[in-house]
Design a protein around this motif. Structure first.
Motif, PDB file in Angstrom:
ATOM      1  N   ALA A 174      -6.225  15.447 -13.927  1.00 18.31           N
ATOM      2  CA  ALA A 174      -6.010  15.076 -12.446  1.00 18.31           C
ATOM      3  C   ALA A 174      -6.220  14.402 -11.426  1.00 18.31           C
ATOM      4  CB  ALA A 174      -6.470  17.299 -11.668  1.00 18.31           C
ATOM      5  N   ALA A 175      -7.886  14.438 -11.262  1.00 20.31           N
ATOM      6  CA  ALA A 175      -7.897  13.432 -10.362  1.00 20.31           C
ATOM      7  C   ALA A 175      -7.870  11.699 -11.136  1.00 20.31           C
ATOM      8  CB  ALA A 175      -9.757  13.542 -10.891  1.00 20.31           C
ATOM      9  N   LEU A 176      -7.443  11.561 -11.854  1.00 16.68           N
ATOM     10  CA  LEU A 176      -7.056  10.040 -12.326  1.00 16.68           C
ATOM     11  C   LEU A 176      -5.437  10.229 -12.646  1.00 16.68           C
ATOM     12  CD1 LEU A 176      -8.580  10.312 -16.194  1.00 16.68           C
ATOM     13  CD2 LEU A 176      -8.964   8.336 -14.534  1.00 16.68           C
ATOM     14  N   ALA A 177      -4.689  11.174 -12.450  1.00 20.14           N
ATOM     15  CA  ALA A 177      -3.560  11.043 -12.364  1.00 20.14           C
ATOM     16  C   ALA A 177      -2.660  10.525 -10.513  1.00 20.14           C
ATOM     17  CB  ALA A 177      -2.432  12.566 -12.510  1.00 20.14           C
ATOM     18  N   ALA A 178      -3.781  11.676  -9.928  1.00 18.45           N
ATOM     19  CA  ALA A 178      -4.265  11.137  -8.133  1.00 18.45           C
ATOM     20  C   ALA A 178      -4.388   9.912  -8.203  1.00 18.45           C
ATOM     21  CB  ALA A 178      -4.777  12.199  -7.545  1.00 18.45           C
ATOM     22  N   THR A 179      -5.190   9.693  -8.676  1.00 17.13           N
ATOM     23  CA  THR A 179      -5.879   8.611  -8.612  1.00 17.13           C
ATOM     24  C   THR A 179      -4.601   6.883  -8.538  1.00 17.13           C
ATOM     25  OG1 THR A 179      -7.922   8.737  -8.748  1.00 17.13           O
ATOM     26  CG2 THR A 179      -7.521   6.278  -8.873  1.00 17.13           C
ATOM     27  N   ALA A 180      -3.487   7.028  -9.793  1.00 14.30           N
ATOM     28  CA  ALA A 180      -2.653   6.469  -9.889  1.00 14.30           C
ATOM     29  C   ALA A 180      -1.721   6.161  -9.202  1.00 14.30           C
ATOM     30  CB  ALA A 180      -2.346   6.824 -11.386  1.00 14.30           C
ATOM     31  N   ALA A 181      -1.501   7.476  -8.796  1.00 18.28           N
ATOM     32  CA  ALA A 181      -0.336   7.592  -7.591  1.00 18.28           C
ATOM     33  C   ALA A 181      -1.102   7.088  -6.363  1.00 18.28           C
ATOM     34  CB  ALA A 181       0.085   8.789  -7.350  1.00 18.28           C
ATOM     35  N   SER A 182      -2.311   6.933  -5.886  1.00 16.14           N
ATOM     36  CA  SER A 182      -2.931   6.827  -4.241  1.00 16.14           C
ATOM     37  C   SER A 182      -2.986   4.755  -4.750  1.00 16.14           C
ATOM     38  CB  SER A 182      -4.429   7.076  -4.015  1.00 16.14           C
ATOM     39  OG  SER A 182      -4.772   6.987  -5.411  1.00 16.14           O
ATOM     40  N   MET A 183      -2.981   4.527  -5.864  1.00 17.35           N
ATOM     41  CA  MET A 183      -3.435   2.830  -5.722  1.00 17.35           C
ATOM     42  C   MET A 183      -2.413   2.141  -5.675  1.00 17.35           C
ATOM     43  SD  MET A 183      -6.586   2.054  -8.487  1.00 17.35           S
ATOM     44  CE  MET A 183      -7.998   2.280  -8.365  1.00 17.35           C
ATOM     45  N   ILE A 184      -1.094   3.129  -6.440  1.00 20.66           N
ATOM     46  CA  ILE A 184       0.042   1.793  -6.228  1.00 20.66           C
ATOM     47  C   ILE A 184       0.637   1.763  -5.175  1.00 20.66           C
ATOM     48  CG2 ILE A 184       3.047   2.269  -6.851  1.00 20.66           C
ATOM     49  CD1 ILE A 184       1.810   3.530  -9.842  1.00 20.66           C
ATOM     50  N   ALA A 185       0.552   3.146  -3.827  1.00 18.38           N
ATOM     51  CA  ALA A 185       0.726   3.581  -2.942  1.00 18.38           C
ATOM     52  C   ALA A 185      -0.022   2.424  -1.624  1.00 18.38           C
ATOM     53  CB  ALA A 185       0.401   5.073  -2.017  1.00 18.38           C
ATOM     54  N   LEU A 186      -0.883   2.590  -2.492  1.00 19.77           N
ATOM     55  CA  LEU A 186      -2.021   1.143  -1.395  1.00 19.77           C
ATOM     56  C   LEU A 186      -1.337   0.086  -1.133  1.00 19.77           C
ATOM     57  CD1 LEU A 186      -4.427   0.583   0.587  1.00 19.77           C
ATOM     58  CD2 LEU A 186      -5.581   0.067  -2.437  1.00 19.77           C
ATOM     59  N   TYR A 203       1.406  -0.676  -0.901  1.00 18.95           N
ATOM     60  CA  TYR A 203       3.018  -1.702   0.502  1.00 18.95           C
ATOM     61  C   TYR A 203       1.635  -1.025   1.588  1.00 18.95           C
ATOM     62  CZ  TYR A 203       5.234  -1.062  -4.226  1.00 18.95           C
ATOM     63  OH  TYR A 203       5.959  -1.281  -5.449  1.00 18.95           O
ATOM     64  N   ALA A 204       0.542  -0.782   1.383  1.00 18.76           N
ATOM     65  CA  ALA A 204       0.154  -0.427   3.348  1.00 18.76           C
ATOM     66  C   ALA A 204       0.682  -1.552   3.364  1.00 18.76           C
ATOM     67  CB  ALA A 204      -1.226   0.463   2.902  1.00 18.76           C
ATOM     68  N   ARG A 205       0.587  -2.019   4.932  1.00 19.06           N
ATOM     69  CA  ARG A 205       0.622  -3.132   6.108  1.00 19.06           C
ATOM     70  C   ARG A 205      -0.406  -2.996   7.099  1.00 19.06           C
ATOM     71  NH1 ARG A 205       1.424  -4.218   1.567  1.00 19.06           N
ATOM     72  NH2 ARG A 205       2.649  -6.027   0.382  1.00 19.06           N
ATOM     73  N   SER A 206      -0.382  -1.873   7.962  1.00 21.98           N
ATOM     74  CA  SER A 206      -0.471  -1.839   9.022  1.00 21.98           C
ATOM     75  C   SER A 206      -2.228  -1.891   9.215  1.00 21.98           C
ATOM     76  CB  SER A 206       0.095  -0.734   9.979  1.00 21.98           C
ATOM     77  OG  SER A 206      -0.591   0.992   9.427  1.00 21.98           O
ATOM     78  N   PRO A 207      -3.076  -2.364  10.031  1.00 19.99           N
ATOM     79  CA  PRO A 207      -4.307  -1.418   9.863  1.00 19.99           C
ATOM     80  C   PRO A 207      -4.788   0.433   9.509  1.00 19.99           C
ATOM     81  CG  PRO A 207      -4.163  -3.095  11.820  1.00 19.99           C
ATOM     82  CD  PRO A 207      -2.372  -2.592  11.592  1.00 19.99           C
ATOM     83  N   TRP A 208      -4.173   1.129  10.882  1.00 14.17           N
ATOM     84  CA  TRP A 208      -4.472   2.356   9.908  1.00 14.17           C
ATOM     85  C   TRP A 208      -3.567   2.833   8.301  1.00 14.17           C
ATOM     86  CZ3 TRP A 208      -8.298   4.646  11.829  1.00 14.17           C
ATOM     87  CH2 TRP A 208      -8.061   4.329  13.058  1.00 14.17           C
ATOM     88  N   ALA A 209      -2.473   1.558   7.753  1.00 12.11           N
ATOM     89  CA  ALA A 209      -2.305   2.576   6.836  1.00 12.11           C
ATOM     90  C   ALA A 209      -3.776   2.077   5.636  1.00 12.11           C
ATOM     91  CB  ALA A 209      -1.031   1.928   6.331  1.00 12.11           C
ATOM     92  N   LEU A 210      -3.609   0.936   5.456  1.00 16.76           N
ATOM     93  CA  LEU A 210      -4.403   0.204   5.469  1.00 16.76           C
ATOM     94  C   LEU A 210      -5.495   0.969   5.099  1.00 16.76           C
ATOM     95  CD1 LEU A 210      -4.107  -3.473   5.126  1.00 16.76           C
ATOM     96  CD2 LEU A 210      -3.529  -2.444   3.387  1.00 16.76           C
ATOM     97  N   ILE A 211      -6.464   1.568   5.567  1.00 17.60           N
ATOM     98  CA  ILE A 211      -7.371   1.635   5.924  1.00 17.60           C
ATOM     99  C   ILE A 211      -7.549   3.658   5.354  1.00 17.60           C
ATOM    100  CG2 ILE A 211      -9.687   2.903   7.315  1.00 17.60           C
ATOM    101  CD1 ILE A 211      -9.399   0.684   9.367  1.00 17.60           C
ATOM    102  N   VAL A 212      -6.204   3.531   6.227  1.00 14.78           N
ATOM    103  CA  VAL A 212      -5.932   5.577   5.358  1.00 14.78           C
ATOM    104  C   VAL A 212      -5.464   5.668   3.691  1.00 14.78           C
ATOM    105  CG1 VAL A 212      -4.796   7.535   5.515  1.00 14.78           C
ATOM    106  CG2 VAL A 212      -5.944   6.047   7.157  1.00 14.78           C
TER     107      VAL A 212
END
Length: 429
Positions: free
Chosen positions: A92-104, A106-115
């Motif tokens: 489960a943790a590996l699957a969640a890691t895959a999704a969160s890395m792809i989302a990162l 597309y982060a651009r604002s300072p808070w989006a990058l940090i979160v």
């Protein structure tokens, strides 16, 4: 001349790779694939400073966001593994890691990058206690040091491949590398889900043991020798993780490109692939406290080499030296934690030990980024040497106590049948 060396080589190969169950090799293969495409973590500081044109201090803050998430994830992931099973937690943790890395990506604002970095830290590091505990689930105690050594070897074979491949960023851009990292992480989850055996949940303690030892993390936190060991490892790892914060920032300031950084950093994995297995056999001849202390001092000396200059050759020499310390420290420490852990608390012990890694992942980039920003790289490398020597001195005493406990627990496990109750609770000293 030909027969004897060949026979000796076959015996050495069998002693290193033979006799381990297939479930371990599927875990090992998933680890290798994930690390070979693990571009996000080591390139994140470059990505923030160069692609997004942010400051070194902000890059350190974003990388520290991963560390803050990791700090939460270690104990949480360990507790989930003990409650629901190490294998389901890992998948489960590996699957969640895959999704969160792809989302990162597309982060651009300072808070989006940090979160976004925080979420990657939570998901990625929730995998680690479950992975390390699952190794202990599928490997008998007598082979655990060898198994953790081979796992560490796979990590660094993959890391070397990833570092030698970072030049792909000039062809594909950073976004494609985020996607590749996420996709291979998901492939690893599928491999483990389908090919690695795992218990539904960890063995429960007996009523007598529960009454004597208490439950959950209270038991682990009362183990003062283990907590002191975690603190000493935190100091060592804060130095070691300058490879992902202070080192790339310093190389960038010295005019090196991400491609050059990747080529030099790949020496870490190359050295480990070349000499780790024979060195591990050598280190087994010495007390674990000596191995841990000597390795910690070597890590500090390796970073102090950077005081001699700022050429690519000096950076390479530094990496070679501290890598020799890493080879002694990492497999030895993980195997020692597995050996001293009661079976029903294996995930929690690994989870608390993970705090040393995740806590250092918070502190290392903050220290590296701000010290270089304020005073330059030289004071950072001097501090690395001083802290490493302090940690080495502490590990001599702590390591002796834990080694005695590990030997006693190994003897208990050898003498008791598989269905017997776990060994007595750890002492408080």
């Amino acid at each position: 001349m030909g027969i004897r060396p060949l026979t000796k080589a076959r015996a050495s190969f069998a002693a290193t790779f033979g006799g381990l169950p297939s479930g371990f090799w599927w875990l090992w293969t998933a680890q290798l694939i994930n690390r070979a495409c693990g571009f996000v973590m080591p390139l994140l500081a470059f990505y923030i400073t160069e692609e997004l044109d942010r400051s070194a201090a902000f890059a350190g803050t974003v990388v520290a966001g991963i560390g803050v998430g990791s700090l939460v994830a270690g104990p949480f992931g360990g507790a989930l593994g003990d409650r629901f099973g190490h294998k389901p937690t890992l998948v489960a943790a590996l699957a969640a890691t895959a999704a969160s890395m792809i989302a990162l990506a597309y982060a651009r604002s300072p808070w989006a990058l940090i979160v976004g970095a925080f979420v990657v830290g939570v998901t990625n590091n929730a995998t680690r206690p479950a992975h390390n505990a699952l190794i202990a689930d599928v490997i008998p105690g007598k082979d655990q040091v060898r198994a953790y050594s081979l796992n560490f070897w796979a990590i660094n074979v993959g890391y070397s491949i990833a570092m030698l491949s970072v030049g792909l960023v000039s062809l594909t851009g950073y976004t494609a590398l985020f996607w590749l990292n996420g996709a291979t992480t998901l492939i690893g989850a599928v491999m483990i889900a389908t090919r690695v055996p795992g218990r539904a949940r960890a063995a429960e303690p007996t009523e007598a043991e529960e009454a004597a030892a208490g439950g959950g993390f209270r038991t682990v936190l009362r183990d003062r020798s283990f907590v002191a060991f975690v603190a000493a490892q935190f100091l060592v790892l804060t130095i070691l993780l300058q490879s992902e914060s202070g080192l790339p920032i310093a190389m960038g300031q010295d005019g090196f490109s991400p491609s050059t950084y990747g080529q030099v950093a790949a020496l870490n994995g190359i050295v480990i692939v070349a000499v780790q297995l024979p060195l591990t056999r050598l280190y087994k001849r010495f007390p674990e406290s000596w191995v841990l202390a000597g390795s910690s001092a070597t890590v500090g000396i390796g970073y102090a080499v950077l005081l001699l200059g700022d050429s690519a050759w000096i950076y390479g020499a530094s990496i070679v030296v501290w890598t020799l310390g890493e080879i002694g420290n990492t497999p030895t420490s993980f195997a020692l934690v597995a050996r001293i852990s009661p079976d029903h608390l294996r995930g929690r012990y690994q989870g608390l030990y993970q705090v040393a890694w995740t806590g250092s992942a918070v502190v290392a980039p903050l220290v590296g980024g701000w010290v270089i920003h304020t005073w330059g790289a030289g004071p950072l490398w001097i501090g690395c040497l001083a802290v490493a020597l302090v940690a080495a001195g502490a590990q001599l005493g702590i390591g002796r106590r834990l080694t005695r406990r590990a030997e006693a627990r190994d003897k208990d496990r050898d003498q008791q049948p598989e269905t017997a109750a776990p060994a007595a609770a750890p002492d408080a000293g």
